[in-house]
Design a protein around this motif. Structure first.
Motif, PDB file in Angstrom:
ATOM      1  N   GLY A 199      -0.345   2.516 -23.460  1.00 45.66           N
ATOM      2  CA  GLY A 199       0.697   2.211 -22.498  1.00 45.66           C
ATOM      3  C   GLY A 199       0.298   2.584 -21.080  1.00 45.66           C
ATOM      4  O   GLY A 199      -0.785   3.085 -20.799  1.00 45.66           O
ATOM      5  N   PHE A 200       1.237   2.346 -20.164  1.00 45.54           N
ATOM      6  CA  PHE A 200       1.033   2.550 -18.735  1.00 45.54           C
ATOM      7  C   PHE A 200       1.123   4.033 -18.429  1.00 45.54           C
ATOM      8  O   PHE A 200       2.091   4.704 -18.812  1.00 45.54           O
ATOM      9  CB  PHE A 200       2.088   1.754 -17.980  1.00 45.54           C
ATOM     10  CG  PHE A 200       1.829   1.650 -16.504  1.00 45.54           C
ATOM     11  CD1 PHE A 200       0.560   1.403 -16.009  1.00 45.54           C
ATOM     12  CD2 PHE A 200       2.874   1.795 -15.604  1.00 45.54           C
ATOM     13  CE1 PHE A 200       0.324   1.307 -14.651  1.00 45.54           C
ATOM     14  CE2 PHE A 200       2.659   1.695 -14.240  1.00 45.54           C
ATOM     15  CZ  PHE A 200       1.381   1.452 -13.762  1.00 45.54           C
ATOM     16  N   THR A 203       4.391   5.615 -16.874  1.00 42.66           N
ATOM     17  CA  THR A 203       5.530   5.689 -17.798  1.00 42.66           C
ATOM     18  C   THR A 203       5.341   6.827 -18.785  1.00 42.66           C
ATOM     19  O   THR A 203       6.313   7.452 -19.203  1.00 42.66           O
ATOM     20  CB  THR A 203       5.710   4.356 -18.543  1.00 42.66           C
ATOM     21  OG1 THR A 203       4.510   4.054 -19.277  1.00 42.66           O
ATOM     22  CG2 THR A 203       6.012   3.227 -17.585  1.00 42.66           C
TER      23      THR A 203
END
Length: 604
Positions: A199-200, A203
């Motif tokens: 994921g990012f 975040t």
């Protein structure tokens, strides 16, 4: 103009597609191919004369895309028997509570055993005996993984299985709609280990900050749990008694982050940014810069609170509003609602079936579509503000009462009045205090931060005590299972209420709506009386004997179901409502064991 008129129909078409995809998930690939074909035909018919046909084709394509989206999300590999497995998986959500934590794992790679593609893992055993719960109690002391990490762990898996009663919820179906195929318990002897990240990165940092802040606030006790719920959307630290008190008092929605919280945060940031920027020379209007700052903070806050559906809806509304201001355009309510609905459903199709998003959209739709006050909305002073709060509370009540009855099986008679008192308290005092507490709980070394944090938690505990006192004072919500007649009458009254402009008639109509749901006959359940119904209370017993004119209840399950929840409130009362029982003629406790008599005080 034409596009704006089509947006509500587009939202309806996509929602119908999701419903069809839930009923027939096997049609997903066919629906996707059909949607591509319709889109290609619509592009070929690029003439003014064929506009209606092209719009119809696009709406049909949206419907088929809704089928595709839901069919992709429904778990078709749900577990049917208990098993064990060693897996690697990505952590997508984590909820923290005082007794442990809960997480959702997706993108699962099975190393040994058998497991579905996504599952929910608990550190506390919700069902079963004390012996079964002991390993999970030990696992509850393990730290929670961070959202966005990939972990490897050994899990004990079991199928989702709720309590099967009239008026009860089909938990297995709800979880399958979310793509989850099994429930799992963490093994305390072989905890999880991090094997990578996904994921990012920003975040992941926000999620880690949220989890750490929620855990530290919850450790302060019930007051800290309330602060975590208001600021971070993490309600796991609130005692069940306080949640029940909020439901009984009609203010349960204020204990979770909603559009109100996001709007208050964005408004405060805009006001502060404008005050800072307006006195400085700048190439652009300081109000425009302040809007950009408020929008950025709103996005970060939405992520910080767990990116829940009500917050997604509020964020979309807010960004549309900001876009309209920047473009000097006014966005009308219906297209705004439709765009928000399409955005939320595109992100999570199962939100269409969840109580929270439904209640959120229904309340906002009522507030945006209600008839304006006779004075055109002008006025000032406490009296005017009080009347406006009463009108808005009545509008939200009539819009959400049928949904509360369907999903939660309750009809709250004085919820509209409680909101008039609670909304200013939460918006003007508790929410700023909760946001400040999130900052303080991460400033351990700052002088005085711990003392201020304890004062904030103490004040929050006083608020919870006041909430419990209010819930004990007001009439208890009626346990209901509305039939078609009750729902039809409530919808008619809701329409009438939103057309009323004055305060008193609207309040009368709101009370009539709740009364209709509570008093009109429930939906029929076969076989007809006389009958004996054995209620599923998990552990213990509860039996209802229904003669032609009398009702006998024997036992009511335990008083500590679900780790402190009352079987009388959670199981027996909804079942009695669904079976059409308005009063009991005789109640019997077979013997003194708590798993048989524990739920009786609530029922009585």
């Amino acid at each position: 103009m034409r596009l704006r008129r089509c947006l509500p129909w587009a939202a309806v078409a996509y929602a119908l597609g999701i419903i069809c995809g839930d009923a027939f998930p096997q049609l997903g690939f066919i629906a996707f191919c059909g949607a591509l074909l319709l889109l290609a035909v619509a592009l070929l018919l690029w003439t003014e004369r064929a506009l209606r046909i092209r719009v119809s084709l696009l709406l049909a394509a949206l419907l088929l895309l809704g089928v595709r989206a839901m069919s992709q999300q429904v778990a078709t590999d749900a577990l049917t028997t208990a098993s064990e497995a060693v897996i690697e998986a990505r952590v997508t959500t984590v909820s923290t509570a005082s007794s442990g934590w809960r997480a959702e794992l997706r993108d699962i790679r099975v190393l040994s055993g058998h497991a579905p593609g996504a599952l929910q893992v608990w550190t506390a055993q919700r069902w079963g005996t004390a012996a079964e719960a002991a390993p999970a109690a030990a696992a509850a002391t393990l730290p929670a993984p961070v959202v966005g990490t990939r972990i490897r762990t050994r899990l004990s898996l079991r199928p989702f299985a709720g309590l099967r009663n009239p008026g009860g919820e089909d938990i297995a179906r709800r979880m399958r709609r979310r793509g989850l195929g099994a429930a799992a318990t963490l093994n305390a002897k072989t905890p999880w280990v991090v094997v990578g990240e996904a994921g990012f990165a920003p975040t992941r940092l926000i999620a880690a900050f949220r989890q750490q802040s929620a855990r530290r606030l919850i450790e302060l006790g019930p007051g800290g749990g309330l602060l975590a719920a208001l600021a971070l959307g993490e309600r796991g630290g609130l005692p069940q008694a306080d949640r029940d008190a909020a439901s009984r008092g009609g203010v349960a929605h204020l204990l979770a982050v909603s559009g109100l919280h996001l709007a208050l945060v964005a408004g405060a940031v805009f006001a502060l940014a404008w005050r800072v920027l307006r006195g400085r020379p700048a190439a652009r209007d300081p109000r425009v810069l302040a809007l950009w700052v408020a929008a950025a903070v709103a996005v970060v806050y939405a992520l910080l609170t767990g990116w829940q559906a009500p917050v997604q809806r509020a964020l979309l509304f807010l960004l549309l509003l900001f876009g309209g201001v920047l473009g000097s355009r006014v966005v009308s309510p219906a297209p705004q609602l439709a765009l928000a609905a399409l955005g939320v459903l595109a992100w999570d199709p199962s939100a269409l079936f969840e109580a929270g998003p439904q209640l959120s959209f229904a309340a906002v739709a009522a507030l945006r579509l209600q008839r304006a006050a006779p004075d055109g909305g002008g006025g000032e002073g406490l009296l005017f503000a009080g009347r406006a709060l009463l009108r808005n509370s009545a509008a939200a009540t009539v819009a959400t009462a049928p949904l509360l009855a369907i999903h939660l099986g309750i009809a709250t008679p004085l919820g509209w009045f409680a909101n008039v008192l609670a909304i200013p308290l939460v918006g003007l005092l508790l929410l700023p205090l909760a946001l400040l507490s999130v900052l303080l709980v991460n400033l351990d070394a700052a002088p005085g931060s711990l003392a201020l944090l304890k004062l904030a938690a103490l004040f929050a505990e006083w608020v919870l005590a006041g909430l419990r006192a209010w819930s004990a004072f007001v009439p208890a919500p009626s346990a209901v299972a509305p039939g078609l007649v009750a729902l039809g009458v409530s919808l008619l009254l809701a329409f009438v209420t939103l057309r009323l402009a004055r305060t008193v008639p609207r309040l009368v109509a709101a009370v009539a709506t709740v009364a209709a749901i509570a008093l009109l006959p429930a939906a029929k359940i076969l076989p007809e009386r006389p009958r004996v119904v054995f209620l599923d209370v998990g552990w213990g017993d509860a039996v209802l004997v229904q003669g032609r004119s009398a009702n006998l209840l024997i036992d009511a399950g335990g008083g500590a179901l679900h780790g402190g929840r009352d079987a009388g409130a959670r199981v027996v009362l909804p079942a009695l409502a669904a079976l059409g029982v308005k009063k009991l003629d005789l109640v019997v406790a077979s013997h003194a064991d708590r798993d048989h008599r524990g739920g009786l005080p609530t029922v009585l």
